[in-house]
Design a protein around this motif. Structure first.
Motif, short mmCIF file in Angstrom:
data_model
loop_
_atom_site.label_atom_id
_atom_site.label_comp_id
_atom_site.label_asym_id
_atom_site.label_seq_id
_atom_site.Cartn_x
_atom_site.Cartn_y
_atom_site.Cartn_z
N TRP A 180 -8.21 6.16 2.47
CA TRP A 180 -9.23 5.25 2.32
C TRP A 180 -9.92 5.38 3.79
N GLN A 181 -9.39 5.46 5.00
CA GLN A 181 -10.07 5.04 6.04
C GLN A 181 -10.57 6.81 6.37
N THR A 228 -11.74 7.17 -7.12
CA THR A 228 -10.57 6.73 -5.96
C THR A 228 -10.10 5.59 -6.32
N GLU A 235 -11.60 -1.59 -2.95
CA GLU A 235 -11.27 -2.32 -1.59
C GLU A 235 -10.78 -3.40 -2.10
N SER A 256 -12.26 8.23 4.13
CA SER A 256 -13.40 8.47 3.16
C SER A 256 -14.81 7.70 3.60
N ASP A 257 -15.85 8.33 3.12
CA ASP A 257 -16.86 7.36 3.33
C ASP A 257 -17.11 6.19 2.42
N LEU A 258 -18.00 5.47 2.33
CA LEU A 258 -18.29 4.33 1.48
C LEU A 258 -18.25 4.54 0.18
N ARG A 259 -19.24 5.33 -0.32
CA ARG A 259 -19.51 6.02 -1.62
C ARG A 259 -18.14 6.58 -2.30
N GLU A 260 -17.49 7.47 -1.54
CA GLU A 260 -16.03 7.80 -2.05
C GLU A 260 -15.15 6.59 -2.27
N ASN A 261 -15.11 5.65 -1.29
CA ASN A 261 -14.15 4.33 -1.68
C ASN A 261 -14.62 3.76 -2.84
#
Length: 158
Positions: A102-103, A115, A10, A105-110
Motif C-alpha cells: 500500500w505504501q 488492488t 483505502e 504504490s502510487d495513488l492510481r494503483e491503490n
C-alpha cells in the motif's frame, strides 16, 4: 462514512486491516504471556515432583504432582492451540506485506479494482487461517471449495 456504500481499498485498509493488525498484536502479547505463565507453572510442578520422587517418605504424592502437571499442560494446549500463534504471526506478516504494498504504490494503483480484490482476498484468507487454527479445524482443499461453489451454482440454476 456510510456503511452501505461500496468499499474501496483505502477504506478497507483503514477499517479492516489496521484494526485487525492491532487486535492480533494484542492477541500475540496476551497469548505469549499466558503460555509463559503456564510453562512456568509446569516447571514448578515438575520441580516439586522431582523433589517428591527423591524423598523416601513423600514419594506417594508423586502421582498427584504428575497429574497436576498433566492438567496444566492440557489446559495450556486447550486454551491456546499450538497452531494458533504461528497462524497469528503469519497473518501479521501478511498485514505487514499489504501495508508495504500500500505504501509503495502510487495513488492510481491503490485505487484500482485489482488492488482492492487482492487486499480483501489476502486479508480474509489470513483471518480464516487464524480462526481455523484456533478452532482446530482442518483447512479445506481448494478443489473442494471449487466443487462446492460449482454445485451451489448448479443447484441455484434449477
Amino acid at each position: 462514512m456510510d456503511l452501505v456504500e461500496p468499499v474501496n481499498a483505502e477504506s478497507y485498509m483503514e477499517l479492516r486491516i489496521q484494526p485487525l493488525r492491532r487486535y492480533y498484536l494484542e492477541t500475540v502479547r496476551t497469548t505469549m504471556l499466558f503460555r509463559k505463565s503456564m510453562n512456568a507453572l509446569l516447571m514448578l510442578v515438575m520441580c516439586v515432583s522431582l523433589f517428591l520422587g527423591s524423598t523416601e517418605n513423600r514419594f506417594v504424592w508423586l502421582p498427584v504432582a504428575v497429574a497436576i502437571a498433566n492438567v496444566v499442560m492440557s489446559l495450556s494446549n486447550w486454551l491456546t492451540p499450538p497452531a494458533f500463534l504461528p497462524a497469528v504471526n503469519n497473518a501479521l506478516m501478511v498485514f505487514q506485506k499489504l501495508d508495504l504494498l500500500w505504501q509503495g504504490s502510487d495513488l492510481r494503483e491503490n485505487r484500482s479494482e485489482a488492488t482492492k480484490r487482492l487486499m480483501i482476498r489476502t486479508t480474509e484468507t489470513a483471518v480464516l487461517d487464524v480462526e481455523r487454527a484456533f478452532a482446530r479445524a482442518m483447512p479445506m482443499l481448494e478443489g473442494l471449495e471449487d466443487r462446492d461453489r460449482k454445485s451451489t451454482r448448479l443447484n441455484s440454476s434449477h
